[in-house]
Every structure is written in C-alpha cells, then in structure tokens.
Design an enzyme around this catalytic site. Structure first.
Site, short mmCIF file in Angstrom:
data_model
loop_
_atom_site.label_atom_id
_atom_site.label_comp_id
_atom_site.label_asym_id
_atom_site.label_seq_id
_atom_site.Cartn_x
_atom_site.Cartn_y
_atom_site.Cartn_z
N HIS A 153 21.17 53.82 127.71
CA HIS A 153 21.33 54.55 126.44
C HIS A 153 19.99 54.66 125.71
O HIS A 153 19.81 54.12 124.61
CB HIS A 153 22.39 53.86 125.56
CG HIS A 153 22.93 54.75 124.47
ND1 HIS A 153 24.20 54.67 123.99
CD2 HIS A 153 22.35 55.75 123.76
CE1 HIS A 153 24.40 55.56 123.03
NE2 HIS A 153 23.26 56.24 122.88
N ILE A 199 21.13 69.83 120.56
CA ILE A 199 20.53 69.24 121.77
C ILE A 199 20.84 70.10 122.99
O ILE A 199 19.98 70.30 123.85
CB ILE A 199 21.00 67.78 121.98
CG1 ILE A 199 20.71 66.93 120.72
CG2 ILE A 199 20.32 67.17 123.20
CD1 ILE A 199 21.27 65.51 120.77
N GLU A 229 29.57 50.13 127.02
CA GLU A 229 28.19 49.63 126.92
C GLU A 229 28.15 48.28 126.21
O GLU A 229 28.90 48.08 125.26
CB GLU A 229 27.34 50.65 126.14
CG GLU A 229 27.17 51.94 126.90
CD GLU A 229 26.51 53.02 126.05
OE1 GLU A 229 25.93 52.70 124.99
OE2 GLU A 229 26.57 54.19 126.47
N ARG A 275 33.57 74.70 122.22
CA ARG A 275 34.89 75.08 121.68
C ARG A 275 35.03 76.59 121.60
O ARG A 275 36.08 77.15 121.85
CB ARG A 275 35.13 74.43 120.33
CG ARG A 275 35.81 73.07 120.47
CD ARG A 275 35.83 72.34 119.18
NE ARG A 275 34.48 72.24 118.63
CZ ARG A 275 34.15 71.48 117.59
NH1 ARG A 275 35.06 70.77 117.00
NH2 ARG A 275 32.90 71.43 117.15
N GLY A 324 25.32 72.51 121.02
CA GLY A 324 24.77 72.22 119.69
C GLY A 324 23.26 72.22 119.76
O GLY A 324 22.66 72.81 120.66
N ARG A 372 28.11 60.62 125.32
CA ARG A 372 28.77 59.34 125.10
C ARG A 372 29.56 59.02 126.36
O ARG A 372 30.13 59.93 126.99
CB ARG A 372 29.74 59.42 123.92
CG ARG A 372 29.06 59.43 122.55
CD ARG A 372 28.46 58.07 122.19
NE ARG A 372 27.87 58.02 120.88
CZ ARG A 372 26.57 58.24 120.61
NH1 ARG A 372 25.73 58.52 121.59
NH2 ARG A 372 26.12 58.15 119.38
C1 8YV Z 1 21.00 55.65 119.56
C2 8YV Z 1 22.38 57.78 119.72
O1 8YV Z 1 21.96 55.07 120.29
O2 8YV Z 1 21.69 59.24 118.02
C3 8YV Z 1 22.62 58.82 118.68
O3 8YV Z 1 23.76 59.24 118.55
O4 8YV Z 1 23.17 57.55 120.55
C4 8YV Z 1 21.06 57.10 119.72
O5 8YV Z 1 20.03 57.83 119.39
C5 8YV Z 1 20.95 54.90 118.28
O6 8YV Z 1 21.78 55.43 117.29
C6 8YV Z 1 19.60 54.56 117.80
O7 8YV Z 1 19.62 53.95 116.57
#
Ligand code: 8YV
Length: 315
Positions: free
Chosen positions: A278, A154, A260, A174, A152, A231
């Site tokens: 994270h 990133i 976490e 996929r 994607g 994740r």
């Molecule tokens: C943060 C994240 O954990 O964007 C995401 O999916 O995992 C992170 O950037 C978080 O949501 C910051 O608010």
C-alpha cells in the site's frame, strides 16, 4: 487561549505530527493506548487526525460529543462512517489531487514489473544465473489495451500515462464522462473482455465491494493482467488467487489487499504477481503535500475559514 484538543488515530508522518503537537493539545491514539487518559480528554476533543486506512465508526464518534472535524490524510475515506459523522454535525475532509501522479506512477510501475517480470529479472542477476541462459521472454506493455475501472482524478492520470505508452484506452465508471475522450464500457466485465491490462482505481466502500469478481477475471482471460491500486475490498481476493493459480489470468500487480497488512500465503507464493505494501502515495514529496493539506483543513476549520477539501458528502 488553551489549545484545541485533537485526537490522532493513525501513525501519521513526522511532518504532520510536528505541527499537530506544536499547535494543538494532541492525544496520540490514546483511545487505543491509554483508555483512562482518553476518557478524561474525550469530552474536549474537537478534531480527529486520521489517514486513508483509519476506521472511524459510530462507536468512536459516540464517545466524542464535542467533535467537529475529521481530517483524513488520504484521498480515500472508506473507513470513515461519513453518514454517522454527518448525523452528529461532524465534517470530514480528505486530500484529493496531490497524490494523483504518485498513484498513477505506481499503477504503471506494477504493470511494467509484472508484465516485464522485473522482480524475477532482478533476482536472476543477483543469484548469478545470467551466465547460464536467458530469462523467459516477457510481455510487451506499450501498445496494449488498457482498461481503467474508475475514471476520477487518478484514473485520468493513469489514462494520460497510457496514452504516452501508445495504449488503446477504455474505461468503466458509474456513467460515461463528458470530458473524457476514451471509450466507455458500461460494466467491468465488458471492459475486462477488451483489456490486456485492467487497472482498478475506484473508491472503496460498500458500493464497490468485490466489484472485480470471478466473472470479471474470467473476462480478462489468460493473457490479461489485473492491477489494483484502489482498495483491497474492491477485488474478491479468493477469486483472484484461484484465477492466478489456474492461469485464468496472466498475472497481477497489487498494492492493496483485503486484510492489510496481512497478505494470504497463497498469494505470496504465486510467481505471477508483484506485491507492494500500500505505497501508492508513499513518496516523501507527496506525503508532505498530503500532510500539508490535511493540516490546512484542520487550521481552516479552527479559524472558521472555508475548508480547502471537504469530502463530496460534506460540501
Ligand atoms: C495512504 C491512501 O494509505 O490516500 C489514500 O486513500 O490509501 C494512501 O495514500 C494513506 O492515507 C497515507 O496517509
């Protein structure tokens, strides 16, 4: 005109909390901290402000009959029951795009840290061990084989950095992406078998749960490194610990974990891992951009304007 009631369900940064408090009747985590106040306000709450780690299930949604919007400050929204939200006519928004660079940077930070043993090297200097002899030689990153699980936004930012490091890039997803010039492999196992560094950057949720299991780690092999900036749920943590302990893979750089903020002692005890809490998007610049976008989604909804970034399921 009275202010619109919003429930915040996460510890959000001041630059989001301040405009929320100023512009809305904000109920700060009262569903957890003050159930009596929450019960009184619940029928009026029209929006939720959440983050990427928030869990919003059908049970909370059922208590909010006036809910219209869930604005997630985060690109990932695997903790939100989007199907249940949609069934109640609730729209979900997130903050894609603005964090691509930071997460891709951290993937490389972890890759360099674990392969070049940076934490060990730092401790070596601090502990005054330098005069007694050299550190063991580390592992070269540039020119290595980079496998990206998930292509994607990133994933593509990670590939861009990999190209600058002269790496041979391949990916799995996929399906093959027409606009991506890199080699496509159909499974994580096939990709791992041809990777020195396997970087995981797929969304969380049921579809990717334990996608990286013992068979993928076995394919990555004793010279391979696993980097997870996606994740914790995507990796079978028990299988990973076993593979690291037995030397079945060379090491791991992990920003996310199954449970976490708890990280298993067995993982923390390993010398061949670099662990971060994270922090993929955790720079002041990026968190501000995420907060602005999360707030813009809320503002747009309340003003009846088109939403900047609804999640794909709600487009
Ligand atoms: C943060 C994240 O954990 O964007 C995401 O999916 O995992 C992170 O950037 C978080 O949501 C910051 O608010």
């Amino acid at each position: 005109m009275s202010k619109i009631d919003v429930l915040s369900v996460a510890n959000l940064p001041p630059f989001l909390m301040e405009p929320l408090r100023a512009g809305y009747a904000l109920h700060e985590r009262t569903h957890v901290t003050d159930p009596t106040a929450f019960a009184v306000a619940a029928p009026r709450i029209r929006a939720i402000a959440a983050n990427g780690e928030s869990k919003i299930g059908a049970d909370l949604l059922a208590q909010l009959p006036a809910l219209e919007l869930i604005s997630v400050m985060g690109v990932g929204y695997d903790g939100i029951d989007v199907a249940a939200a949609k069934a109640r006519g609730v729209t979900v928004t997130h903050t894609p795009g603005v964090l691509n660079d930071d997460v891709a940077d951290l993937a490389f930070g972890l890759m360099l840290a674990v392969a070049r043993t940076l934490p060990t090297a730092d401790r070596f200097v601090r502990d005054g061990k330098w005069p007694d002899g050299p550190l063991p030689l580390a592992r070269k990153v540039s020119g290595g084989r980079l496998g990206i699980v998930g292509m994607g936004r990133i994933g593509q930012a990670i590939a861009l950095r990999g190209a600058a490091f002269g790496m041979a890039i391949a990916y799995t997803a996929r399906s093959a992406k027409a606009d991506v010039p890199h080699r496509y492999l159909p499974t994580p196992q096939a990709l791992a078998a041809e990777s020195d560094f396997l970087v995981v950057i797929v969304p969380g949720g049921a579809a990717t749960r334990k996608l990286i299991d013992a068979s993928v780690l076995k394919a990555l092999g004793p010279n391979g490194y696993l980097i997870n900036v996606a994740r914790g749920s995507v990796v079978d943590e028990t299988a990973l610990i076993e593979a690291l302990q037995k030397g079945e893979i060379a090491g791991a750089g992990l920003d996310v974990f199954e449970n976490e903020p708890r990280v298993p002692e067995a993982l923390r005890a390993l010398p061949n891992v670099v662990l971060t809490p994270h922090v993929g998007s955790a720079t002041g610049q990026t968190r501000k951009a995420m907060a602005d976008l999360a707030f813009a989604n809320l503002q747009a909804h309340c003003a009846g304007r088109p939403l900047p970034t609804p999640v794909p399921e709600c487009r």
